[in-house]
Design a protein around this motif. Structure first.
Motif, PDB file in Angstrom:
ATOM      1  N   ARG A 142       0.822  -1.209   0.000  1.00  0.00           N
ATOM      2  CA  ARG A 142       0.000   0.000   0.000  1.00  0.00           C
ATOM      3  C   ARG A 142       0.859   1.264   0.000  1.00  0.00           C
ATOM      4  O   ARG A 142       0.390   2.335   0.354  1.00  0.00           O
ATOM      5  CB  ARG A 142      -0.919  -0.010   1.226  1.00  0.00           C
ATOM      6  CG  ARG A 142      -2.053  -1.003   1.096  1.00  0.00           C
ATOM      7  CD  ARG A 142      -2.864  -1.064   2.343  1.00  0.00           C
ATOM      8  NE  ARG A 142      -2.114  -1.647   3.437  1.00  0.00           N
ATOM      9  CZ  ARG A 142      -2.553  -1.742   4.683  1.00  0.00           C
ATOM     10  NH1 ARG A 142      -3.729  -1.275   4.988  1.00  0.00           N
ATOM     11  NH2 ARG A 142      -1.815  -2.301   5.623  1.00  0.00           N
ATOM     12  N   PHE A 143       2.137   1.110  -0.358  1.00  0.00           N
ATOM     13  CA  PHE A 143       3.058   2.243  -0.238  1.00  0.00           C
ATOM     14  C   PHE A 143       3.633   2.685  -1.579  1.00  0.00           C
ATOM     15  O   PHE A 143       3.804   1.887  -2.486  1.00  0.00           O
ATOM     16  CB  PHE A 143       4.226   1.864   0.671  1.00  0.00           C
ATOM     17  CG  PHE A 143       3.818   1.604   2.083  1.00  0.00           C
ATOM     18  CD1 PHE A 143       3.606   2.653   2.959  1.00  0.00           C
ATOM     19  CD2 PHE A 143       3.617   0.308   2.528  1.00  0.00           C
ATOM     20  CE1 PHE A 143       3.215   2.416   4.261  1.00  0.00           C
ATOM     21  CE2 PHE A 143       3.215   0.054   3.826  1.00  0.00           C
ATOM     22  CZ  PHE A 143       3.018   1.116   4.694  1.00  0.00           C
ATOM     23  N   TYR A 200      16.097   6.917   1.191  1.00  0.00           N
ATOM     24  CA  TYR A 200      14.877   6.167   0.916  1.00  0.00           C
ATOM     25  C   TYR A 200      13.693   6.813   1.646  1.00  0.00           C
ATOM     26  O   TYR A 200      13.850   7.326   2.753  1.00  0.00           O
ATOM     27  CB  TYR A 200      15.090   4.729   1.419  1.00  0.00           C
ATOM     28  CG  TYR A 200      13.919   3.823   1.243  1.00  0.00           C
ATOM     29  CD1 TYR A 200      13.642   3.254   0.002  1.00  0.00           C
ATOM     30  CD2 TYR A 200      13.075   3.532   2.305  1.00  0.00           C
ATOM     31  CE1 TYR A 200      12.555   2.420  -0.165  1.00  0.00           C
ATOM     32  CE2 TYR A 200      11.989   2.704   2.143  1.00  0.00           C
ATOM     33  CZ  TYR A 200      11.738   2.152   0.902  1.00  0.00           C
ATOM     34  OH  TYR A 200      10.655   1.335   0.738  1.00  0.00           O
ATOM     35  N   GLN A 224       9.183   6.349   2.055  1.00  0.00           N
ATOM     36  CA  GLN A 224       7.955   5.695   1.609  1.00  0.00           C
ATOM     37  C   GLN A 224       6.757   6.330   2.291  1.00  0.00           C
ATOM     38  O   GLN A 224       6.854   6.871   3.387  1.00  0.00           O
ATOM     39  CB  GLN A 224       7.996   4.194   1.850  1.00  0.00           C
ATOM     40  CG  GLN A 224       8.007   3.743   3.292  1.00  0.00           C
ATOM     41  CD  GLN A 224       7.974   2.220   3.380  1.00  0.00           C
ATOM     42  OE1 GLN A 224       8.416   1.521   2.478  1.00  0.00           O
ATOM     43  NE2 GLN A 224       7.447   1.710   4.479  1.00  0.00           N
ATOM     44  N   ARG A 270       2.291   5.952   2.593  1.00  0.00           N
ATOM     45  CA  ARG A 270       1.111   5.132   2.357  1.00  0.00           C
ATOM     46  C   ARG A 270       0.216   5.766   1.278  1.00  0.00           C
ATOM     47  O   ARG A 270      -0.011   6.987   1.298  1.00  0.00           O
ATOM     48  CB  ARG A 270       0.330   5.005   3.672  1.00  0.00           C
ATOM     49  CG  ARG A 270      -0.814   4.011   3.651  1.00  0.00           C
ATOM     50  CD  ARG A 270      -1.462   3.996   5.019  1.00  0.00           C
ATOM     51  NE  ARG A 270      -0.560   3.449   6.010  1.00  0.00           N
ATOM     52  CZ  ARG A 270      -0.506   2.157   6.342  1.00  0.00           C
ATOM     53  NH1 ARG A 270      -1.300   1.305   5.760  1.00  0.00           N
ATOM     54  NH2 ARG A 270       0.345   1.746   7.249  1.00  0.00           N
ATOM     55  N   ARG A 298      14.701  14.141   2.864  1.00  0.00           N
ATOM     56  CA  ARG A 298      15.025  14.390   4.276  1.00  0.00           C
ATOM     57  C   ARG A 298      16.020  13.341   4.786  1.00  0.00           C
ATOM     58  O   ARG A 298      16.953  13.662   5.518  1.00  0.00           O
ATOM     59  CB  ARG A 298      13.705  14.340   5.068  1.00  0.00           C
ATOM     60  CG  ARG A 298      13.848  14.759   6.509  1.00  0.00           C
ATOM     61  CD  ARG A 298      12.487  14.712   7.203  1.00  0.00           C
ATOM     62  NE  ARG A 298      12.668  14.751   8.622  1.00  0.00           N
ATOM     63  CZ  ARG A 298      12.167  15.668   9.432  1.00  0.00           C
ATOM     64  NH1 ARG A 298      11.416  16.620   8.950  1.00  0.00           N
ATOM     65  NH2 ARG A 298      12.403  15.633  10.726  1.00  0.00           N
ATOM     66  N   ASP A 299      15.809  12.102   4.352  1.00  0.00           N
ATOM     67  CA  ASP A 299      16.731  11.019   4.710  1.00  0.00           C
ATOM     68  C   ASP A 299      18.121  11.297   4.125  1.00  0.00           C
ATOM     69  O   ASP A 299      19.141  11.060   4.781  1.00  0.00           O
ATOM     70  CB  ASP A 299      16.162   9.697   4.167  1.00  0.00           C
ATOM     71  CG  ASP A 299      16.954   8.485   4.641  1.00  0.00           C
ATOM     72  OD1 ASP A 299      17.466   8.520   5.779  1.00  0.00           O
ATOM     73  OD2 ASP A 299      17.057   7.513   3.885  1.00  0.00           O
ATOM     74  N   ALA A 344      19.355  14.268   3.482  1.00  0.00           N
ATOM     75  CA  ALA A 344      19.944  15.364   4.256  1.00  0.00           C
ATOM     76  C   ALA A 344      20.545  14.827   5.548  1.00  0.00           C
ATOM     77  O   ALA A 344      21.669  15.193   5.926  1.00  0.00           O
ATOM     78  CB  ALA A 344      18.883  16.417   4.562  1.00  0.00           C
ATOM     79  N   ALA A 345      19.798  13.946   6.219  1.00  0.00           N
ATOM     80  CA  ALA A 345      20.290  13.378   7.481  1.00  0.00           C
ATOM     81  C   ALA A 345      21.552  12.561   7.234  1.00  0.00           C
ATOM     82  O   ALA A 345      22.548  12.693   7.948  1.00  0.00           O
ATOM     83  CB  ALA A 345      19.193  12.500   8.110  1.00  0.00           C
ATOM     84  N   GLN A 385       4.715   0.005   7.774  1.00  0.00           N
ATOM     85  CA  GLN A 385       4.987   1.206   8.552  1.00  0.00           C
ATOM     86  C   GLN A 385       3.894   1.375   9.588  1.00  0.00           C
ATOM     87  O   GLN A 385       2.719   1.159   9.279  1.00  0.00           O
ATOM     88  CB  GLN A 385       4.956   2.430   7.636  1.00  0.00           C
ATOM     89  CG  GLN A 385       6.315   2.955   7.317  1.00  0.00           C
ATOM     90  CD  GLN A 385       6.255   4.286   6.590  1.00  0.00           C
ATOM     91  OE1 GLN A 385       5.193   4.867   6.384  1.00  0.00           O
ATOM     92  NE2 GLN A 385       7.407   4.756   6.180  1.00  0.00           N
ATOM     93  N   PHE A 423      16.670  17.146  14.452  1.00  0.00           N
ATOM     94  CA  PHE A 423      17.145  16.671  13.158  1.00  0.00           C
ATOM     95  C   PHE A 423      18.672  16.760  13.095  1.00  0.00           C
ATOM     96  O   PHE A 423      19.234  17.771  13.476  1.00  0.00           O
ATOM     97  CB  PHE A 423      16.511  17.527  12.052  1.00  0.00           C
ATOM     98  CG  PHE A 423      16.861  17.087  10.670  1.00  0.00           C
ATOM     99  CD1 PHE A 423      16.231  16.006  10.093  1.00  0.00           C
ATOM    100  CD2 PHE A 423      17.843  17.745   9.944  1.00  0.00           C
ATOM    101  CE1 PHE A 423      16.561  15.587   8.816  1.00  0.00           C
ATOM    102  CE2 PHE A 423      18.179  17.336   8.674  1.00  0.00           C
ATOM    103  CZ  PHE A 423      17.535  16.257   8.113  1.00  0.00           C
ATOM    104  N   PRO A 424      19.402  15.759  12.634  1.00  0.00           N
ATOM    105  CA  PRO A 424      18.939  14.513  11.995  1.00  0.00           C
ATOM    106  C   PRO A 424      18.984  13.300  12.936  1.00  0.00           C
ATOM    107  O   PRO A 424      18.932  12.167  12.463  1.00  0.00           O
ATOM    108  CB  PRO A 424      19.993  14.329  10.908  1.00  0.00           C
ATOM    109  CG  PRO A 424      21.265  14.811  11.562  1.00  0.00           C
ATOM    110  CD  PRO A 424      20.859  15.932  12.498  1.00  0.00           C
ATOM    111  N   HIS A 431      18.805   6.784  11.276  1.00  0.00           N
ATOM    112  CA  HIS A 431      19.921   7.215  12.122  1.00  0.00           C
ATOM    113  C   HIS A 431      19.587   7.253  13.603  1.00  0.00           C
ATOM    114  O   HIS A 431      20.471   7.546  14.418  1.00  0.00           O
ATOM    115  CB  HIS A 431      20.405   8.602  11.659  1.00  0.00           C
ATOM    116  CG  HIS A 431      20.697   8.661  10.201  1.00  0.00           C
ATOM    117  ND1 HIS A 431      21.819   8.098   9.648  1.00  0.00           N
ATOM    118  CD2 HIS A 431      19.980   9.164   9.168  1.00  0.00           C
ATOM    119  CE1 HIS A 431      21.784   8.276   8.338  1.00  0.00           C
ATOM    120  NE2 HIS A 431      20.682   8.905   8.017  1.00  0.00           N
TER     121      HIS A 431
END
Lengths: 211, 226
Positions: free
Chosen positions: A123-124, A151, A153, A155, A178-179, A181-182, B57, B90-91, B97
């Motif tokens: 469902r993603f 990565y 994901q 819903r 965002r991932d 950037a982190a 999720q 953040f982060p 992480h």
């Protein structure tokens, strides 16, 4: 005779031929890190500035995802928090004209890919992004580069059709960015080539890595 | 007269659908406590969903349900929004992480600015939620048709939902894993249809949310045992 099934009728109604995912105005959070005492130039090439991804997926829908503005917002926020001072450059060679700069960073978006719920069998919506961060010394020589794989994901909506599909893919893309950037901020701060920019005699130290 | 009786039947069916639309749910809750807990004035709680899993999720709706159920000013439980907490830190609490064990949490809080920022938020307990609700079984057949004379459905469908969630509670004062609470709610939903479908829904996610919130509330406000 005049009766007909609801499902095929709805399917025909809801089927879309192309979907554009416009950039969002989502702000990326300011990283909670101490800025490094270095001044760097940032060079965004036209490909990153205007990045647009096109794909026609297995159900025949063609997708257009616009990422240019989001890329710039992401790296402006990320690199701005990471270094004491940042300056946007029109070309990498411009670093030679500014003796206050310790080096140049050039982010490149190497790969963007996504999978729809149909393709994933879930469902993603899933998005993967690979950036590569290039580092140049204060003479414009390439010193190092690092891949950043990310990565995201999200819903799918209950009625996964038409405009209802844009939001989840947009969310998955934002989460992937965002991932990224982190991952970038954690990875880059551990790199000796980056740390070398912050020490005394940065040009010499940085040049050492390019040799 | 005929129209009147049809209206009555429709009203009755609608009323039945509204009142009697909940299926049975069986719930089980287990708790493991590692350290004593307790809340003082100004202590906050944040619920973060584990998002490392590719296959599933934890639903945003479950996290907000739990947060709403857990908030209780009279017991001193103040909830902190998940997104705001993640943005402020953040982060360090991003899915890929975030610390996954107490040792990682200690290392994280030793980083410049992190402990101070957490203190700013007022969060004392961090609750990691992992799990989801899925359909584990089902069957039946239902079809609907639309015609000039009207529309209607006929058939029967059923499906079984399983809501399994686990809450790991971390104490940011002691930097210890304070305990774990897990819950599993199972229920079968039915959808019989003779002209009008009448859903009898087993609300397993809601049951899991309520049960977990109740247990978490007791866990957090418990008087320190030492």
């Amino acid at each position: 005779m005049n009766k007909f099934r609801v499902t095929p009728f709805l399917t025909i109604l809801l089927c879309a031929c192309s979907t554009t995912v416009p950039p969002t105005d989502t702000e990326f959070p300011t990283p909670l890190v101490e800025d490094l005492p270095a001044a760097v130039g940032i060079y965004y090439d036209d490909e990153l500035r205007n990045f647009t991804y096109n794909e026609t997926v297995s159900d025949g829908t063609s997708w257009t995802i616009e990422l240019g503005q989001s890329n710039l917002r992401l790296f402006d926020r990320l690199l701005g928090a990471m270094f004491d001072r940042t300056v946007q450059l029109r070309s990498i060679d411009d670093v030679r004209n500014d003796p206050t700069l310790d080096g140049v960073i050039r982010p490149v978006l190497e790969e963007y890919a996504f999978l729809t719920p149909n393709e994933l069998g879930s469902r993603f919506y899933a998005v993967s992004i690979r950036y590569r961060i290039y580092l140049y010394d204060n003479q414009g020589n390439e010193i190092a580069d690092w891949p950043i794989n990310a990565y995201g994901q999200s819903r799918a909506a209950v009625l996964n059709a038409g405009r209802m599909r844009v939001g989840p893919l947009q969310d998955a893309t934002n989460l992937a960015m965002r991932d990224a950037a982190a991952g970038a901020i954690i990875l880059l701060r551990e790199q000796p080539e980056i740390m070398a920019l912050t020490t005394e005699g940065t040009a010499d130290d940085a040049a050492m890595f390019s040799e | 007269m005929q129209r009147c009786s049809v209206n009555r039947i429709i009203s009755f069916v609608t009323l039945f659908a509204m009142v009697g639309s909940s299926g049975c749910v069986t719930s089980r809750i287990e708790q493991a406590r590692h350290t004593s807990t307790g809340l003082q004035d100004g202590d906050g709680v944040v619920i973060l969903a584990q998002r490392q899993n590719v296959d599933y999720q934890t639903e945003d709706g479950f996290v907000s349900c739990l947060s709403n159920e857990l908030e209780n000013k009279s017991l001193g439980i103040t909830m902190h929004p998940e997104q705001e907490f993640m943005d402020m830190l953040f982060p360090w609490f991003e899915p890929a992480h975030a610390p996954t064990h107490a040792e990682g949490l200690r290392e994280l809080l030793a980083r410049p600015g992190v402990a101070e920022r957490i203190a700013e938020t007022g969060v004392r307990y961090l609750v990691w939620i992992d799990g989801n609700t899925e359909i584990v079984d089902g069957g039946g057949n239902l079809s609907c048709t639309v015609g000039a004379g009207g529309a209607g459905c006929f058939g029967f469908q059923w499906w079984e939902n399983d809501s399994t969630y686990e809450a790991a509670i971390w104490d940011l004062d002691t930097l210890e894993h304070a305990g774990t609470i897990s819950t599993e709610s199972v229920g079968t939903s039915y959808l019989p249809a003779i002209v009008i479908p009448i859903p009898i829904i087993a609300r397993t996610k809601s049951a899991a949310c309520n049960g977990l919130a109740r247990q978490l509330r007791e866990f957090l406000v418990a008087t320190p045992i030492d």
